[in-house]
Design an enzyme around this catalytic site. Sequence first.
Site, PDB file in Angstrom:
ATOM      1  N   GLU A 139      31.082  30.893  31.515  1.00 45.27           N
ATOM      2  CA  GLU A 139      32.295  30.116  31.779  1.00 45.27           C
ATOM      3  C   GLU A 139      33.456  31.077  32.028  1.00 45.27           C
ATOM      4  O   GLU A 139      33.687  32.001  31.243  1.00 45.27           O
ATOM      5  CB  GLU A 139      32.617  29.203  30.583  1.00 45.27           C
ATOM      6  CG  GLU A 139      33.856  28.355  30.788  1.00 45.27           C
ATOM      7  CD  GLU A 139      34.193  27.477  29.561  1.00 45.27           C
ATOM      8  OE1 GLU A 139      33.377  27.414  28.615  1.00 45.27           O
ATOM      9  OE2 GLU A 139      35.283  26.886  29.564  1.00 45.27           O
ATOM     10  N   ASP A 155      43.913  24.351  24.119  1.00 44.67           N
ATOM     11  CA  ASP A 155      43.469  25.653  23.629  1.00 44.67           C
ATOM     12  C   ASP A 155      44.256  26.104  22.417  1.00 44.67           C
ATOM     13  O   ASP A 155      45.464  25.909  22.329  1.00 44.67           O
ATOM     14  CB  ASP A 155      43.580  26.698  24.745  1.00 44.67           C
ATOM     15  CG  ASP A 155      42.442  26.561  25.745  1.00 44.67           C
ATOM     16  OD1 ASP A 155      41.281  26.602  25.299  1.00 44.67           O
ATOM     17  OD2 ASP A 155      42.712  26.381  26.943  1.00 44.67           O
TER      18      ASP A 155
END
Lengths: 401, 301
Positions: free
Chosen positions: B78, B89
Site C-alpha cells: 500500500e 490517520d
Amino acid sequence: MRDVPLWREPVPPDGLMGEPPARGRFGEYGGRYAPESLVEACREVDEAFREAWADPGFRGALARLLAVHAGRPTPLTPALRLSEALGVRLYLKREDLTHTGSHKINNVLGQALLATRMGRRRLIAETGAGQHGVATATAAALLGLEATVFMGERDIERQALNVFRMRMLGAEVVPVTTGSRTLKDATSEAMRHWVGATGDSHYCIGSVVGPDPYPWMVRELQRVIGDEARAQCAAELRTGLPDHVVACVGGGSNAAGTFAGFADTPARLVGVEAEGGAGAARGRLGVLHGCRSLFLQDGDGQITQAHSIAAGLDYPGVGPEHAHLRDLGRARYVTVTDDEAVRAAVRLARTEGIVPALESAHALAWVIRAAGDGDLPAGSTVLMTLSGRGDKDVSTLKELL
Amino acid sequence: MTNPRTNPRTNPRTNPKTDPRTNPEAGPALAAGAVERHLRARRGTGRGLLMPYVTGGITSGWTDYLRAFAAAGADAIEIGLPFSDPTLDGVTIQRASDTALARGASTRRILADLSDMSNQSGLPDLGVPLVVSTYYNLVLHDGPETFCAALRRAGVGGLIVPDLPVHEADELTGVAAGAGIELVLLASPATPRPRLAEISARSRGFVYAVSLMGTTGERAALAESAAELSGRIRRVTDRPVLLGFGISTPDQAREARRHADGVVIGAAVMRRVLDGAGPDDLRAFLAPLRQALDQECDRPR
C-alpha cells in the site's frame, strides 16, 4: 477558478433552503464523505434530528431554552448615524446580544438538546475564534453534559479569553498542534477523535459544514435568526422586506440561518468572506471534513492555509449550501480585507456604540464599501447580521489601533 | 493445511452464505481483477497475506522500501499519497504525510517515481500488486478518470479512499473499473449488516476491515472488534479480507490471521521510517511478521 455568476434576479424560491436535501446534496455539493467508521454515527444523528425536528415537544423545549437562556428574540437595531452617513438604511440583527455573545449558541443549544435525546453524555466540538467552543461549553454545563473542545494552538494564543471561559465552564480544551494550528486542523482532530468516541459522544459541529446531516441541520438550527429578522422586518420596514440581506461567511452558519429566512423573497443575499479565506469566492470543488464543497487548494489538490484576522473566518472552505446558492446565483459572495474589517469595526463602535466581532465587521465593511461605490443603491434597505460581539477581539484590535 | 478447493471459506460455491445463488446479499459474482486474483492465489496456498504501507515521497529513495517489502514477503504493497488533512490517520501517518508534503511530494511525482522504478529495474512490477491509498480530494482534484488512468500508467492496481464510503462511491467505481483499478472499500466495526453485505459485494481486490473504532496507529493489543468484524465479513463474502489499523507486532499479526486472510501494517512501518530506518531495517522488521503469518498458517485449523 470557476466562473462566479454575476448578479442575477433571484431564482424561483421553491424548496430553496427549505426541506432537508435528498441524500444530503445541495446541487452537486454536500453528501456524506465520512470514513466508514463514522457513517453509522452520521445516520443516527440524521434520524434523531429528523424525529426531533418533527416533534413539537423538542421544538418547544428548544424555543424555551433559546428564550430563557440565550435571550431570544434578539433585537433588530437601526444603525441610524451610520445609515445617514452611508445613504442606505442599515438594520442590524443583533446576534451579539445573545448569551455567550454570538449566534453560535442557537445551534449548540439545539444539538446539545439532541445529544441528550440520543442518550449521549459528551459533546465534542472544534472552535476557531472560540465562540463555538464557549457556546458548546455553556450548553454542556446547562444540560449536564461533558464537553471536549479542539482548538488550534495558534487560535488558543489569539483567543486566550475564550479559552479561559471554556475552562471555567468545565470544558476540556485540547490544543491542536498539527498543520496550520487553526480551525481546519482543529476540525480534522475533532473528526479523528469522534471516530473513537461515537458510542457516548455527539460531535457538535459549529457551522454548516461536515457530513450530511450537519449542513442542513445547523442551517435549520440557525434559521431562527432569519425567521425572527423576517418578522421584524415585516413589522418595522415600510416595504416589509429588506432589499439586501448581508452576513459574513466563514463556514457560513450565521449567513445560512439568516438567508434561510429570506430565500423565498426577492431580497438579494450577500455573503461576505475574508480575503484570505474565500472558499465561496475563490474555492475549487473538493472534499474536506465530510462534505463536497468549495475549498482553497494548491495546484496539487492540497488544502491551503486560509488567513483572516478574524479567527472564525480562517477556514479554507465554505458550507455546501453556500456553494450551491453561489452556483444558482441566488446569493453573491464577496471578499473584504483585514484592514477594511478593522476600519469597519471602529466605525461601528464610534457611530453606533457597538463593538462588533471582527467576523461581523467583514459584513459591515462590504456594506460600507458597496454603499460608497454604488453597489448598494442610495436609499436601499440593508439587513445585516451582526453575528457576534467584539469583546474577544479587543486584544487584537488593541495591537493594531 | 486445508485444501482451498474444499475449504468452504475459500470456495463460494460450497458455502451457501457466500453463494449468490442462495444469498442475494452476497451480490453478483464478477470476475476478479489482478489484485484480487493475486491475493486469492496466495491465499489459496494457505498463506497469510501481508500488506505493508509506505507514504509515497517520504524520502528521496522511497521506492527502495517497496523492493524491501517485496523481498520481505509482502503479498501486496500500500502506497499512501499524502494529503494535507488526513482525517482518518493517527499521529504517525499524519507526521509522515506532513514530512512527505514538506519534501514536495505530490500525486504526480509519486506516480512518476513508480514509473521510474519500473523502468530502472526493467521489470513491469515488483511481482506484487501496488495499491494506492488517499483521500477523495486528491481523486477529485484531477478528476476520477484522469486520476485512475494515471494510477494505471504507473503500474498501480488498486485504490483505497478512506473518506469515500460505499454510498458515495458511484462516481468512482465505474471509472476505476474501466481503468483497470480495483476500488477497495472499507468496513468498520460500526457497519451494520446490510451495508456490510453491500460493501463486501462492491469492494474490489479485497475488503479492508478496519479493526477498531479509531484512527490508524500502533496499539498494545488487537482490538476485540477485529475478530467480530472479520467474522461478519466472512459470512457475506469469500473475497480476501485484510485487517488494518493497530496491527504492529508478530503476535497481533498471528492473532489477526486467525480471523482474517491477512494484515496491513502501516503506522509501525512509518514510525520506523520517520526514525530513520532504511529499507534493510524494514525488511528485518517485516521478517518476523511474515514468519508469524506463516506459522499461523501451519497450525492445524
